[in-house]
Design an enzyme around this catalytic site. Structure first.
Site, mmCIF file in Angstrom:
data_model
loop_
_atom_site.group_PDB
_atom_site.id
_atom_site.type_symbol
_atom_site.label_atom_id
_atom_site.label_comp_id
_atom_site.label_asym_id
_atom_site.label_seq_id
_atom_site.Cartn_x
_atom_site.Cartn_y
_atom_site.Cartn_z
ATOM 1 N N LYS A 1 0.827 -1.211 0.000
ATOM 2 C CA LYS A 1 0.000 0.000 0.000
ATOM 3 C C LYS A 1 0.866 1.267 0.000
ATOM 4 C CE LYS A 1 -2.318 -1.108 3.804
ATOM 5 N NZ LYS A 1 -1.665 -2.390 4.159
ATOM 6 N N ARG B 1 -9.957 0.459 8.874
ATOM 7 C CA ARG B 1 -9.477 -0.893 9.151
ATOM 8 C C ARG B 1 -10.530 -1.738 9.851
ATOM 9 N NH1 ARG B 1 -3.635 0.482 9.266
ATOM 10 N NH2 ARG B 1 -2.378 -1.383 9.344
ATOM 11 N N ARG C 1 11.642 -5.453 5.237
ATOM 12 C CA ARG C 1 11.451 -4.028 4.936
ATOM 13 C C ARG C 1 12.393 -3.152 5.769
ATOM 14 N NH1 ARG C 1 5.509 -1.574 5.060
ATOM 15 N NH2 ARG C 1 5.415 -2.442 7.146
ATOM 16 N N ARG D 1 11.188 -1.129 11.095
ATOM 17 C CA ARG D 1 10.081 -0.713 11.953
ATOM 18 C C ARG D 1 9.949 -1.723 13.088
ATOM 19 N NH1 ARG D 1 4.683 0.541 8.460
ATOM 20 N NH2 ARG D 1 3.774 -0.596 10.199
ATOM 21 N N ARG E 1 -0.045 -8.879 13.168
ATOM 22 C CA ARG E 1 -0.707 -7.856 12.333
ATOM 23 C C ARG E 1 -1.478 -8.514 11.195
ATOM 24 N NH1 ARG E 1 4.216 -4.779 10.694
ATOM 25 N NH2 ARG E 1 2.866 -3.528 9.363
HETATM 26 P P1 AMP Z 1 0.415 0.794 9.186
HETATM 27 O O1 AMP Z 1 1.540 1.753 9.015
HETATM 28 O O2 AMP Z 1 -0.783 1.133 8.338
HETATM 29 O O3 AMP Z 1 0.852 -0.644 9.044
HETATM 30 O O4 AMP Z 1 -0.096 0.959 10.700
HETATM 31 C C1 AMP Z 1 0.751 0.652 11.801
HETATM 32 C C2 AMP Z 1 -0.088 0.407 13.042
HETATM 33 O O5 AMP Z 1 -0.819 1.599 13.379
HETATM 34 C C3 AMP Z 1 -1.142 -0.679 12.918
HETATM 35 O O6 AMP Z 1 -0.606 -1.984 13.140
HETATM 36 C C4 AMP Z 1 -2.133 -0.265 14.000
HETATM 37 O O7 AMP Z 1 -1.637 -0.599 15.289
HETATM 38 C C5 AMP Z 1 -2.103 1.265 13.897
HETATM 39 N N1 AMP Z 1 -3.142 1.758 12.956
HETATM 40 C C6 AMP Z 1 -2.930 2.421 11.785
HETATM 41 N N2 AMP Z 1 -4.087 2.707 11.184
HETATM 42 C C7 AMP Z 1 -5.071 2.213 11.981
HETATM 43 C C8 AMP Z 1 -6.487 2.159 11.893
HETATM 44 N N3 AMP Z 1 -7.165 2.674 10.832
HETATM 45 N N4 AMP Z 1 -7.171 1.558 12.910
HETATM 46 C C9 AMP Z 1 -6.532 1.054 13.982
HETATM 47 N N5 AMP Z 1 -5.196 1.034 14.116
HETATM 48 C C10 AMP Z 1 -4.452 1.616 13.132
#
Ligand code: AMP
Length: 217
Positions: free
Chosen positions: A14, A89, A128, A161, A172
């Site tokens: 993404k 999400r 990554r 990360r 995740r």
């Molecule tokens: P990402 O960078 O999109 O992989 O997001 C990293 C982390 O941020 C996720 O594993 C969640 O813990 C949190 N997070 C990001 N976006 C959301 C969302 N829309 N709802 C809930 N948690 C989120």
């Protein structure tokens, strides 16, 4: 006018695709994960609240997320369209987004669902590396930087990360399957889902996304 959501499990690509879309369409890329990471880095109250969930690979509670996402969507630059990455999400978040868009007379172009099989996701996540300075993303095998540990774009330091470690990454993906995958049905029923094979090369995936966006624009 492009108003889209990038849906897909962690490691589907993404973020990588969003960078290309921003270049082509000149619209803002809204990543709730990036907003949380920025807040964690700056030690804000929001960052402190979110950190506990993020470090375990769990979702941050809906009310917090909906507020930061809708605040961001209210900014002027979103008048020309937007790419949502990592939001919504949950079905609750999707319903809140629908309410927000309806209240502002806006409609989604289409929802891009990047499909990638589970065995491809883990190595993508654990390999990554991200630039501490500009956020650019690399991969130790499939997209290595010219110099190990150094960002090609700005010379910043590359790091892993914390939530890309094997255990958290696995969780995740499980959380995605349980809480986020139902959104594909949600948008399918609304007739606005475009399924894209995210296992193709980044170039081919991008072309498929452009085709889907332009067919629905
Ligand atoms: P990402 O960078 O999109 O992989 O997001 C990293 C982390 O941020 C996720 O594993 C969640 O813990 C949190 N997070 C990001 N976006 C959301 C969302 N829309 N709802 C809930 N948690 C989120």
């Amino acid at each position: 006018m492009i108003r889209t959501i990038l849906l897909g499990p962690p490691g589907a690509g993404k973020g990588t695709q969003a960078v290309r879309m921003v270049e082509k369409y000149d619209i803002p890329h809204i990543s709730t994960g990036d907003i949380f990471r920025e807040n964690i880095k700056n030690g804000t109250e929001l960052g402190k609240k979110a950190q506990a969930y993020i470090s375990k690979g769990e979702l941050v509670p809906d009310d917090l997320v909906v507020e930061i996402a809708t605040d961001r969507l209210l900014k002027d630059d979103c008048q020309k369209g937007f790419i949502l990455d990592g939001f919504p999400r949950t079905v609750f978040q999707a319903e809140k987004l629908d309410e927000f868009l309806a209240a502002h007379g806006q409609k989604l172009t289409t929802v891009i669902n990047l499909e990638v099989s589970p065995e491809v996701l883990m190595p993508r996540l654990t390999g990554r590396r991200v630039c501490r300075n500009c956020g650019a993303s690399f991969h130790i095998v499939s997209m290595p930087p010219k110099k190990e540990g150094v960002c090609d774009i700005c010379g910043g330091e590359l790091f892993q990360r914390p939530d890309d470690n094997e255990e958290t990454a696995r969780n995740r993906i499980a959380v995605y399957d349980k809480q986020t995958r139902p959104l594909t049905d949600y948008y399918q029923k609304k007739g606005c889902l475009s399924n894209i094979d995210g296992a193709q090369s980044a170039e081919d995936t991008f072309q498929s996304i452009v085709d889907a966006l332009e067919a629905n624009a």
